[in-house]
Scaffold this motif. Sequence first.
Motif, PDB file in Angstrom:
ATOM      1  N   CYS A  73       0.845  -1.302  -0.010  1.00  0.00           N
ATOM      2  CA  CYS A  73       0.068  -0.198   0.017  1.00  0.00           C
ATOM      3  C   CYS A  73       0.831   1.168   0.111  1.00  0.00           C
ATOM      4  O   CYS A  73       0.338   2.312   0.246  1.00  0.00           O
ATOM      5  N   TRP A  74       2.210   1.063  -0.283  1.00  0.00           N
ATOM      6  CA  TRP A  74       2.897   2.457  -0.419  1.00  0.00           C
ATOM      7  C   TRP A  74       3.543   2.350  -1.691  1.00  0.00           C
ATOM      8  O   TRP A  74       4.597   3.219  -2.160  1.00  0.00           O
ATOM      9  N   GLY A  75       2.988   1.439  -2.880  1.00  0.00           N
ATOM     10  CA  GLY A  75       3.302   1.409  -4.238  1.00  0.00           C
ATOM     11  C   GLY A  75       2.885   0.611  -4.903  1.00  0.00           C
ATOM     12  O   GLY A  75       1.680   0.054  -4.428  1.00  0.00           O
ATOM     13  N   ASP A  76       3.021   0.648  -6.382  1.00  0.00           N
ATOM     14  CA  ASP A  76       1.930  -0.262  -7.167  1.00  0.00           C
ATOM     15  C   ASP A  76       2.701  -1.467  -7.737  1.00  0.00           C
ATOM     16  O   ASP A  76       2.183  -1.791  -8.766  1.00  0.00           O
ATOM     17  N   GLU A 148      -4.229  -7.967 -10.110  1.00  0.00           N
ATOM     18  CA  GLU A 148      -3.382  -6.896 -10.527  1.00  0.00           C
ATOM     19  C   GLU A 148      -2.342  -7.274 -11.472  1.00  0.00           C
ATOM     20  O   GLU A 148      -1.127  -6.994 -11.704  1.00  0.00           O
ATOM     21  N   ARG A 261      -1.075   2.762   6.866  1.00  0.00           N
ATOM     22  CA  ARG A 261      -1.757   3.922   6.315  1.00  0.00           C
ATOM     23  C   ARG A 261      -2.921   4.383   7.228  1.00  0.00           C
ATOM     24  O   ARG A 261      -3.477   3.444   7.739  1.00  0.00           O
ATOM     25  N   VAL A 265      -6.118   2.665   1.012  1.00  0.00           N
ATOM     26  CA  VAL A 265      -5.769   2.859  -0.199  1.00  0.00           C
ATOM     27  C   VAL A 265      -5.994   1.697  -0.969  1.00  0.00           C
ATOM     28  O   VAL A 265      -6.459   1.640  -2.103  1.00  0.00           O
ATOM     29  N   CYS A 266      -5.343   0.573  -0.691  1.00  0.00           N
ATOM     30  CA  CYS A 266      -5.330  -0.670  -1.239  1.00  0.00           C
ATOM     31  C   CYS A 266      -6.446  -1.937  -0.862  1.00  0.00           C
ATOM     32  O   CYS A 266      -6.167  -2.962  -1.049  1.00  0.00           O
TER      33      CYS A 266
ATOM     34  N   CYS B 116      -3.363   0.653  -9.756  1.00  0.00           N
ATOM     35  CA  CYS B 116      -2.560   1.950  -9.479  1.00  0.00           C
ATOM     36  C   CYS B 116      -3.181   2.679  -8.462  1.00  0.00           C
ATOM     37  O   CYS B 116      -3.084   3.894  -8.519  1.00  0.00           O
ATOM     38  N   ALA B 117      -3.414   2.079  -7.335  1.00  0.00           N
ATOM     39  CA  ALA B 117      -4.176   2.775  -6.543  1.00  0.00           C
ATOM     40  C   ALA B 117      -3.364   3.782  -5.565  1.00  0.00           C
ATOM     41  O   ALA B 117      -3.791   4.815  -5.283  1.00  0.00           O
ATOM     42  N   VAL B 118      -2.311   3.577  -5.622  1.00  0.00           N
ATOM     43  CA  VAL B 118      -1.076   4.306  -4.741  1.00  0.00           C
ATOM     44  C   VAL B 118      -0.889   5.446  -5.478  1.00  0.00           C
ATOM     45  O   VAL B 118      -0.870   6.544  -5.369  1.00  0.00           O
ATOM     46  N   ALA B 119      -0.539   5.160  -6.914  1.00  0.00           N
ATOM     47  CA  ALA B 119      -0.356   6.373  -7.764  1.00  0.00           C
ATOM     48  C   ALA B 119      -1.423   7.214  -8.023  1.00  0.00           C
ATOM     49  O   ALA B 119      -1.282   8.525  -8.072  1.00  0.00           O
ATOM     50  N   THR B 121      -3.322   8.421  -5.566  1.00  0.00           N
ATOM     51  CA  THR B 121      -3.571   9.248  -4.542  1.00  0.00           C
ATOM     52  C   THR B 121      -2.810  10.599  -4.895  1.00  0.00           C
ATOM     53  O   THR B 121      -2.989  11.669  -4.165  1.00  0.00           O
TER      54      THR B 121
END
Lengths: 383, 287
Positions: A73-76, A148, A261, A265-266, B116-119, B121
Amino acid sequence: MVSVCRLICCAGLGLASLTGCEPLARAVPRGTHAAPRFKAATLMPAPPDPDGLRVMAWNIKYGAARLPFWFDCWGDRVQMTRAEVEANLAGAVALIREADPDVLMVEEIELNSRRSAYVDMVRHLLANTDLNYAAYFRTWDSRYIPSEGLGRMDLGNAIFSKYPIVAADSIAQADRTDQDLVTATFYIHRSIGRAVIEVGDQPVTAFVVHTEAYDEDGTKQAQIEQIHEVVQATEGPWLLGGDFNELPPTALKTQDFLDERTEPVCGEDFEQPPYTPAVMAPFFADFAPWIELARFGDTPAAQARLFTHSVLGPDEVNEAGVAGDWNRTLDYLFASPGTAWDPATTDVLQRAGQPVAQTGWVLEADPLRLSDHAPVFGVWRLP
Amino acid sequence: MRGLWWGLWALAALPGVAGAAPARPPRESAWLAPAGSGSVGVFNPLRWALTDALTLEAHPLAFFAAPHVGLDWQVAQGELGGRAWAATARFGLSVPSWALRFGLPFGARGYLSPTCAVADTGEARADTCAEAGWAIAPSVGGRWTWGREGLLTVDGDLAVGLLLTGERPASLDTYAPLQLAVAPLTHTWRAHVGVRTEHAVRPWLRLAAEVDLYRVGDVGPLSPWTVSGWLGVDWPLTPGFALTSGVIWFNSDQGAIDLVADGGGFVRVERVRSNDVYPTLDALWTW
């Protein structure tokens, strides 16, 4: 020509009624089953008749080092290039060579996954360290994970040894019950990896474990309790190492870690459920921990010295602008009751420049940049 | 599953109401249907004959996930060995990145490609999301068919993925049909040659067999070659409606391995190709 239209139709129809030789995802057999063993192409000499074994357990995050994958959850990130994997593994190999373990338990090692460019990490570690033998305990074996674009997955845990591994098997652990059928089909099936190592004429049983991280149904607690039962029932000397995904019973901080977080986000799938540190207490009470509970201390600073995990790397910051650093202990080493570790050697290998216990060894490699887990290390006195 | 095959075969082999159906123009050949006619299936494409020499092709279901259109242009006819032949030039255009860029129901973003959930943001992060760029994939090829009832068709084509924006996504490394469908995007290009034979055994039954060879651009560690074979039957039930069924097999490199004995109870990793067999079953309407 088999038109592209028909190809697409085949995909739609075929995925629903596939008859290929390889299943969509392989279920790990229930009960106990033999695990594959590997041998290095060139055997390196092992110390004959040692008094003790250098033991290390490390979750290597499938050779991703500090690349932020989407479930972090800090990148993709979903996939690495071969060059990235090889560079990351070179760092891991350097640390392993520096620690020079006789027995190494590795979690999150991959044999053939798309996300790690199909690198055979078992062979890679055998070829580039002084470890001669390995047993691989497959826990996630899916042909194509439609999440993903993750794709093919062949992940597991492994036990490496300088001494011959003469038998290895996997003991199935409970699966999660809080997932829908499709998710459960493609999900990890945890197991306890067990290998019998011949150290001279002394058989030593080694276990490697990696329990569930995200369940909401008590699966992790059941898995940890099963691990305790299995090792307690083991005859002869044994070693247990791994990522328990659980805090030590005396942990002062049990929630709101700096790498979590504040805003999801994810999705909910990767939210950290509440820890249950009490489930680890029997391991410290009944077995020989590499670090006694008293050494964990009762201050944040003392406990921080033994933290082993951070989702967030040191080159990234959280939403408050704080850089990532080790913030909780999840990884452990235990040995059979009645045996002992050399307390002057046991430690968590956290960062470059760190003196390792009282050994005089100053760590050159930087574990903080090599994985989201720090290795746990110690010398175990052979009974 | 074997029972399904036998069931389909029995269904196709049954004589019945289709006995009175007229001979149908062969599908997947260089013979084109007359102007104004057409056909469509659930899984087979929509074909519409603009003229006697031009036929448009698109798949209604797949169109929204991967917009595309094809054009067959019959450029020549003749006779060889006492049998008629025809040749068509084939042109196509698709947007293969569509399915990787949009979520359900128009695409598979989140399943076959990152969300691309983080992107999204807007945070400044060192690692960026590998989102598929926009691309189009023109294709060109040809098809030659010898005979009208007992047919032999040879064809070949080349599709090239032209990146318009962003990055070319990584290979999906997945089931051959899906892999080949997006190959012009992920592997830069896809080439194909194939041979097909088709025979009208009865007025109500046509048998066909096909072998195809595919090559995609060199990307990643997997083999770029795919082979497929197909056996099928058409069973016209009425002059305007037919059932089609068959079996298609693909041999491709999807990154699979075997653990093989290496002596002394030890094993080693050996890479193997994947074999997949799918049923093909469809209803086909013509007018």
